[in-house]
Design a protein around this motif. Structure first.
Motif, PDB file in Angstrom:
ATOM      1  N   ASP A 284      31.631 -52.305  53.525  1.00 54.92           N
ATOM      2  CA  ASP A 284      31.889 -52.153  55.200  1.00 54.92           C
ATOM      3  C   ASP A 284      31.027 -51.143  54.926  1.00 54.92           C
ATOM      4  N   PHE A 285      29.778 -51.224  56.165  1.00 56.63           N
ATOM      5  CA  PHE A 285      28.671 -49.808  56.200  1.00 56.63           C
ATOM      6  C   PHE A 285      28.723 -48.748  57.200  1.00 56.63           C
ATOM      7  N   ILE A 286      30.290 -47.601  56.523  1.00 60.75           N
ATOM      8  CA  ILE A 286      30.574 -46.823  57.852  1.00 60.75           C
ATOM      9  C   ILE A 286      29.170 -45.742  57.716  1.00 60.75           C
ATOM     10  N   ASN A 287      29.167 -45.334  58.796  1.00 58.20           N
ATOM     11  CA  ASN A 287      28.782 -44.135  59.234  1.00 58.20           C
ATOM     12  C   ASN A 287      28.861 -42.804  59.494  1.00 58.20           C
ATOM     13  N   ILE A 288      28.781 -41.829  58.118  1.00 60.07           N
ATOM     14  CA  ILE A 288      29.639 -40.609  57.733  1.00 60.07           C
ATOM     15  C   ILE A 288      28.499 -39.298  58.726  1.00 60.07           C
ATOM     16  N   VAL A 289      29.596 -38.506  59.375  1.00 63.66           N
ATOM     17  CA  VAL A 289      28.949 -37.261  60.677  1.00 63.66           C
ATOM     18  C   VAL A 289      29.594 -35.522  59.625  1.00 63.66           C
ATOM     19  N   THR A 290      28.550 -35.222  59.066  1.00 66.57           N
ATOM     20  CA  THR A 290      29.254 -33.797  58.821  1.00 66.57           C
ATOM     21  C   THR A 290      28.355 -32.199  59.292  1.00 66.57           C
ATOM     22  N   TRP A 291      29.122 -31.186  59.394  1.00 63.94           N
ATOM     23  CA  TRP A 291      28.700 -30.204  60.120  1.00 63.94           C
ATOM     24  C   TRP A 291      28.706 -29.087  59.486  1.00 63.94           C
ATOM     25  N   ARG A 292      28.064 -28.378  59.628  1.00 66.17           N
ATOM     26  CA  ARG A 292      27.690 -26.959  59.153  1.00 66.17           C
ATOM     27  C   ARG A 292      27.789 -26.519  58.106  1.00 66.17           C
ATOM     28  N   GLY A 293      28.450 -26.076  57.182  1.00 66.23           N
ATOM     29  CA  GLY A 293      28.090 -25.732  55.961  1.00 66.23           C
ATOM     30  C   GLY A 293      28.042 -26.846  54.815  1.00 66.23           C
ATOM     31  N   LEU A 294      29.274 -27.775  54.637  1.00 66.29           N
ATOM     32  CA  LEU A 294      29.416 -28.948  54.261  1.00 66.29           C
ATOM     33  C   LEU A 294      28.321 -30.022  55.055  1.00 66.29           C
ATOM     34  N   ALA A 295      27.793 -30.084  56.463  1.00 66.24           N
ATOM     35  CA  ALA A 295      26.147 -30.550  56.300  1.00 66.24           C
ATOM     36  C   ALA A 295      25.096 -30.221  55.024  1.00 66.24           C
ATOM     37  N   GLU A 296      25.059 -28.673  54.934  1.00 66.84           N
ATOM     38  CA  GLU A 296      23.977 -28.447  54.519  1.00 66.84           C
ATOM     39  C   GLU A 296      24.457 -29.114  52.985  1.00 66.84           C
ATOM     40  N   ASN A 297      25.057 -28.263  52.170  1.00 64.81           N
ATOM     41  CA  ASN A 297      25.514 -29.287  50.628  1.00 64.81           C
ATOM     42  C   ASN A 297      25.499 -30.907  50.345  1.00 64.81           C
ATOM     43  N   CYS A 298      25.505 -31.274  51.702  1.00 66.37           N
ATOM     44  CA  CYS A 298      25.731 -32.670  51.699  1.00 66.37           C
ATOM     45  C   CYS A 298      24.209 -32.831  51.478  1.00 66.37           C
ATOM     46  N   ALA A 299      23.223 -32.488  52.470  1.00 67.10           N
ATOM     47  CA  ALA A 299      22.051 -32.628  52.046  1.00 67.10           C
ATOM     48  C   ALA A 299      21.186 -32.315  51.438  1.00 67.10           C
ATOM     49  N   ASN A 300      21.716 -31.041  50.375  1.00 67.12           N
ATOM     50  CA  ASN A 300      20.797 -30.067  49.219  1.00 67.12           C
ATOM     51  C   ASN A 300      21.452 -31.186  48.289  1.00 67.12           C
ATOM     52  N   TYR A 301      22.835 -31.901  47.870  1.00 67.45           N
ATOM     53  CA  TYR A 301      23.464 -32.260  46.517  1.00 67.45           C
ATOM     54  C   TYR A 301      23.833 -33.613  46.414  1.00 67.45           C
ATOM     55  N   LEU A 302      23.274 -34.873  48.222  1.00 68.97           N
ATOM     56  CA  LEU A 302      23.590 -36.034  47.583  1.00 68.97           C
ATOM     57  C   LEU A 302      22.086 -36.961  47.836  1.00 68.97           C
ATOM     58  N   ARG A 303      22.271 -37.940  47.174  1.00 68.79           N
ATOM     59  CA  ARG A 303      21.057 -38.410  47.148  1.00 68.79           C
ATOM     60  C   ARG A 303      21.928 -40.044  47.614  1.00 68.79           C
ATOM     61  N   LYS A 304      20.911 -41.205  47.943  1.00 73.60           N
ATOM     62  CA  LYS A 304      21.322 -42.420  48.085  1.00 73.60           C
ATOM     63  C   LYS A 304      21.368 -43.270  46.451  1.00 73.60           C
ATOM     64  N   GLY A 305      22.768 -44.001  46.637  1.00 71.99           N
ATOM     65  CA  GLY A 305      23.731 -44.087  45.029  1.00 71.99           C
ATOM     66  C   GLY A 305      24.911 -43.620  44.773  1.00 71.99           C
ATOM     67  N   SER A 306      24.834 -42.195  45.331  1.00 67.86           N
ATOM     68  CA  SER A 306      26.107 -41.024  44.962  1.00 67.86           C
ATOM     69  C   SER A 306      27.186 -41.457  45.523  1.00 67.86           C
ATOM     70  N   LEU A 307      28.328 -41.423  44.239  1.00 68.93           N
ATOM     71  CA  LEU A 307      29.845 -41.432  44.341  1.00 68.93           C
ATOM     72  C   LEU A 307      30.331 -40.623  45.064  1.00 68.93           C
ATOM     73  N   VAL A 308      31.231 -40.496  46.828  1.00 69.84           N
ATOM     74  CA  VAL A 308      31.867 -39.918  47.826  1.00 69.84           C
ATOM     75  C   VAL A 308      32.792 -40.368  47.210  1.00 69.84           C
ATOM     76  N   GLY A 309      33.811 -38.968  48.194  1.00 67.59           N
ATOM     77  CA  GLY A 309      35.044 -39.254  48.868  1.00 67.59           C
ATOM     78  C   GLY A 309      34.828 -38.810  50.246  1.00 67.59           C
ATOM     79  N   VAL A 310      35.429 -38.909  50.954  1.00 63.89           N
ATOM     80  CA  VAL A 310      35.450 -38.945  52.437  1.00 63.89           C
ATOM     81  C   VAL A 310      36.511 -38.702  52.700  1.00 63.89           C
ATOM     82  N   ASP A 311      36.965 -37.496  53.518  1.00 61.07           N
ATOM     83  CA  ASP A 311      38.427 -37.025  54.056  1.00 61.07           C
ATOM     84  C   ASP A 311      38.227 -36.687  55.583  1.00 61.07           C
ATOM     85  N   GLY A 312      38.609 -37.396  56.379  1.00 61.23           N
ATOM     86  CA  GLY A 312      37.762 -36.994  58.216  1.00 61.23           C
ATOM     87  C   GLY A 312      38.437 -37.977  58.990  1.00 61.23           C
ATOM     88  N   ARG A 313      37.968 -37.575  60.261  1.00 63.51           N
ATOM     89  CA  ARG A 313      38.418 -38.152  61.534  1.00 63.51           C
ATOM     90  C   ARG A 313      37.646 -39.660  62.022  1.00 63.51           C
TER      91      ARG A 313
END
Length: 154
Positions: free
Chosen positions: A47-76
């Motif tokens: 399944d391909f799931i859209n993720i949205v992050t805000w503020r400092g978390l958004a900047e960290n994701c943009a700076n340090y994650l790339r296509k293929g990165s393995l992540v755990g996401v906790d949200g709503r």
């Protein structure tokens, strides 16, 4: 009411960072999450799931994650709708992340997953919603561990 989502998957594209008119950072990306079963051909679907992050978390994701990165996401889960250019109503479903964990060190993904970019910041450090680094106490820093026999539980 409970609205909680926990996912583990790989980014399908680099995060897209933007800023609102009031200067708040927002990053969007999607992750592929494998299903627990195989299809008729013996292949595992995702399944391909859209993720949205805000503020400092958004900047960290943009700076340090790339296509293929393995992540755990906790949200709503959040749904929405808008009208497209043809006047049709389009319904959306996104996971608004409160926490994104970088699940593999940058050097591991580059060496073990050719074709994918680096996936995390530093040797296993992760960042939470508060934009504070969370060091891995079990990371191997190459130093010997000095534990006396009295400290062992057996």
């Amino acid at each position: 009411m409970i609205n909680r989502v926990i996912l583990v998957g790989r980014l399908t594209r680099d995060p897209e960072l933007r800023y609102t008119s009031s200067g708040v950072a927002v990053a969007r990306f999607s992750i592929a999450v494998n299903r627990n079963y195989t299809n008729q051909n013996g292949e595992r679907e995702a399944d391909f799931i859209n993720i949205v992050t805000w503020r400092g978390l958004a900047e960290n994701c943009a700076n340090y994650l790339r296509k293929g990165s393995l992540v755990g996401v906790d949200g709503r889960l959040q749904t929405g709708k808008y009208e497209n250019q043809e006047g049709r109503t389009v319904y959306t479903t996104d996971v608004v992340a409160d926490d994104v964990r970088f699940l593999e060190p940058k050097n591991r993904s580059e060496s073990s997953a050719p074709g994918f970019g680096g996936s995390s910041f530093g040797g296993g450090s992760t960042y939470n919603k508060g934009n504070k680094p969370m060091d891995d106490p079990f990371a191997d820093d190459g130093q010997p561990i000095d534990i006396s026999d009295d400290d062992l539980p057996f």
